[in-house]
Structure formats: structure tokens, C-alpha cells
Design a protein around this motif. Sequence first.
Motif, mmCIF file in Angstrom:
data_model
loop_
_atom_site.group_PDB
_atom_site.id
_atom_site.type_symbol
_atom_site.label_atom_id
_atom_site.label_comp_id
_atom_site.label_asym_id
_atom_site.label_seq_id
_atom_site.Cartn_x
_atom_site.Cartn_y
_atom_site.Cartn_z
ATOM 1 N N VAL A 79 0.848 -1.200 0.000
ATOM 2 C CA VAL A 79 0.000 0.000 0.000
ATOM 3 C C VAL A 79 0.885 1.252 0.000
ATOM 4 O O VAL A 79 0.485 2.316 0.453
ATOM 5 N N GLN A 80 2.112 1.076 -0.507
ATOM 6 C CA GLN A 80 3.055 2.163 -0.777
ATOM 7 C C GLN A 80 3.710 2.769 0.468
ATOM 8 O O GLN A 80 4.315 3.821 0.392
ATOM 9 N N ALA A 81 3.572 2.136 1.644
ATOM 10 C CA ALA A 81 4.240 2.641 2.858
ATOM 11 C C ALA A 81 5.689 2.157 2.870
ATOM 12 O O ALA A 81 6.025 1.148 2.248
ATOM 13 N N TYR A 82 6.539 2.887 3.582
ATOM 14 C CA TYR A 82 7.940 2.486 3.717
ATOM 15 C C TYR A 82 8.421 2.817 5.130
ATOM 16 O O TYR A 82 7.896 3.719 5.783
ATOM 17 N N PRO A 83 9.416 2.047 5.628
ATOM 18 C CA PRO A 83 9.789 2.172 7.039
ATOM 19 C C PRO A 83 10.741 3.329 7.357
ATOM 20 O O PRO A 83 11.520 3.756 6.516
ATOM 21 N N VAL A 84 10.623 3.801 8.598
ATOM 22 C CA VAL A 84 11.563 4.789 9.140
ATOM 23 C C VAL A 84 11.872 4.388 10.575
ATOM 24 O O VAL A 84 10.995 3.937 11.307
ATOM 25 N N LYS A 85 13.159 4.509 10.951
ATOM 26 C CA LYS A 85 13.564 4.260 12.338
ATOM 27 C C LYS A 85 13.257 5.515 13.128
ATOM 28 O O LYS A 85 13.724 6.597 12.775
ATOM 29 N N ARG A 86 12.489 5.389 14.192
ATOM 30 C CA ARG A 86 12.133 6.557 14.990
ATOM 31 C C ARG A 86 13.219 6.851 16.024
ATOM 32 O O ARG A 86 13.911 5.964 16.487
ATOM 33 N N GLY A 87 13.318 8.142 16.381
ATOM 34 C CA GLY A 87 14.224 8.546 17.447
ATOM 35 C C GLY A 87 15.680 8.632 17.028
ATOM 36 O O GLY A 87 16.560 8.835 17.840
ATOM 37 N N MET A 88 15.950 8.460 15.736
ATOM 38 C CA MET A 88 17.334 8.592 15.263
ATOM 39 C C MET A 88 17.297 9.067 13.819
ATOM 40 O O MET A 88 16.272 9.061 13.177
ATOM 41 N N SER A 89 18.447 9.481 13.353
ATOM 42 C CA SER A 89 18.535 9.947 11.973
ATOM 43 C C SER A 89 18.608 8.725 11.055
ATOM 44 O O SER A 89 19.601 8.009 11.052
ATOM 45 N N ASP A 90 17.563 8.478 10.303
ATOM 46 C CA ASP A 90 17.501 7.335 9.401
ATOM 47 C C ASP A 90 17.793 7.836 7.988
ATOM 48 O O ASP A 90 16.894 8.256 7.263
ATOM 49 N N ARG A 91 19.066 7.767 7.615
ATOM 50 C CA ARG A 91 19.492 8.324 6.316
ATOM 51 C C ARG A 91 18.822 7.654 5.130
ATOM 52 O O ARG A 91 18.493 8.312 4.149
ATOM 53 N N GLU A 92 18.627 6.361 5.230
ATOM 54 C CA GLU A 92 18.005 5.633 4.116
ATOM 55 C C GLU A 92 16.564 6.120 3.895
ATOM 56 O O GLU A 92 16.150 6.384 2.772
ATOM 57 N N ALA A 93 15.810 6.276 4.988
ATOM 58 C CA ALA A 93 14.430 6.770 4.875
ATOM 59 C C ALA A 93 14.413 8.207 4.380
ATOM 60 O O ALA A 93 13.542 8.591 3.589
ATOM 61 N N PHE A 94 15.381 9.030 4.818
ATOM 62 C CA PHE A 94 15.461 10.419 4.364
ATOM 63 C C PHE A 94 15.701 10.470 2.866
ATOM 64 O O PHE A 94 15.042 11.206 2.144
ATOM 65 N N ARG A 95 16.668 9.656 2.395
ATOM 66 C CA ARG A 95 16.983 9.632 0.954
ATOM 67 C C ARG A 95 15.772 9.170 0.148
ATOM 68 O O ARG A 95 15.455 9.747 -0.890
ATOM 69 N N LYS A 96 15.117 8.133 0.635
ATOM 70 C CA LYS A 96 13.941 7.594 -0.080
ATOM 71 C C LYS A 96 12.838 8.646 -0.165
ATOM 72 O O LYS A 96 12.227 8.832 -1.219
ATOM 73 N N THR A 97 12.602 9.366 0.935
ATOM 74 C CA THR A 97 11.559 10.402 0.952
ATOM 75 C C THR A 97 11.860 11.494 -0.066
ATOM 76 O O THR A 97 10.976 11.904 -0.832
ATOM 77 N N LEU A 98 13.105 11.966 -0.089
ATOM 78 C CA LEU A 98 13.478 13.026 -1.042
ATOM 79 C C LEU A 98 13.349 12.528 -2.485
ATOM 80 O O LEU A 98 12.894 13.264 -3.357
#
Length: 193
Positions: A79-98
Motif C-alpha cells: 500500500v506504498q508505505a515504507y519504514p523509518v527508524k524513529r528517534g534517530m537519523s535514518d538516512r536511508e528513509a530520508f533519501r527515499k523520501t526526497l
Amino acid sequence: MNLYPLGKFLVSALYYPLYRVKVIGKENFPKEGGVLLCTNHIDNLDPPIVGMTCPRTVRFMAKEELFKMPLLKSILPRVQAYPVKRGMSDREAFRKTLKILKGGEVVGLFPEGTRSKTGELTKGLAGAGFFALKGDCVVMPCAIIGPYKPFKSLKVVYGKPMDISEFRERRASAEEVTEAIMSEIGKLIKEYK
């Protein structure tokens, strides 16, 4: 396999009548281009409610723990969701979002980071401002006005798209941009409550 259209149909069939969902300002939503959809967070049902009322497919960033649950780990990516690690800088999730935003898609974000225990709007985290500044996108403020009670009216209000270019030009901080976004969400709640 993309289950988003089916999920949207099923959620709509259940939640529109159950919560008497009223959508306001849907016409404000940009028809194309990258959009950072920022919404207050009052209930676990917020993502499906936003997903069913938004005129475009919304890619939600969801806490990593959900992707470890037996049923959800196979459904969430479909359903197009993707994971993010909470409480820390998750570079992979940041890159994916951008990458998603720059690719002209819609990212759904709850700037508060977690549900509000009181239902009142709380302080937003800097991540929303960061994505708004770096994402080459417009920001859509959205307010969910509850309560989530069967057969009571639930409103989803889409505001006007926010132009972030002025913040980019003067190199505003991510915190300042998040504050501006939260202020717009707050205005929608106040106006339509």
C-alpha cells in the motif's frame, strides 16, 4: 503487487459511512508534482483516512516496528508505505523520501511524530521542515478533526498548498519551516472544529 487501489476502495466503503467522513478543500490538492502532505495525528486510523480522502496516492513513512508485525510486513509495502527508524537519523528513509518527492509523488507525514494523547496539536519535529526545504515540492497542510466515534462526523480538511520558496531563499531552518507548517494545520483545526 500494488494493493493501494483495492485498499482505498475497501477503507472508503467501511469508513465513510461509519465515521460520516466529510472532506473539505480537496480541490486545493495539486494534481501533479511532488507534495509533502502534513497532517495532525490523533488516531491509528489517520493514515487510512487520509489515504482514502486524498485525490492522489499517498506514500506514508511508517515506524519500522510495524514492518516486523506478521500481517503488516506483507501489506504495508503493497500500500506504498515504507519504514523509518524513529528517534534517530535514518538516512536511508530520508533519501527515499526526497527521491519520492523529487519524482513528483505524494509523501504523507505526521510532523508530530506520534499520536497526540490529548487530541490537541503538539509541537512538530524538524523532519517535516527538512523535507519541505530539500524536497522540491509544495507542502499541503491537512487537519483531521475528530472524534473517531461511530456515526459522529469526522472532518478531513485540506488547506491551500504552502509555497516554501521564500523559506528556501533566506535559508530558514528546518525547525522554522516545521513551525510554519504546524501553524497552518492549527489554523485549519481552529476554523473547522
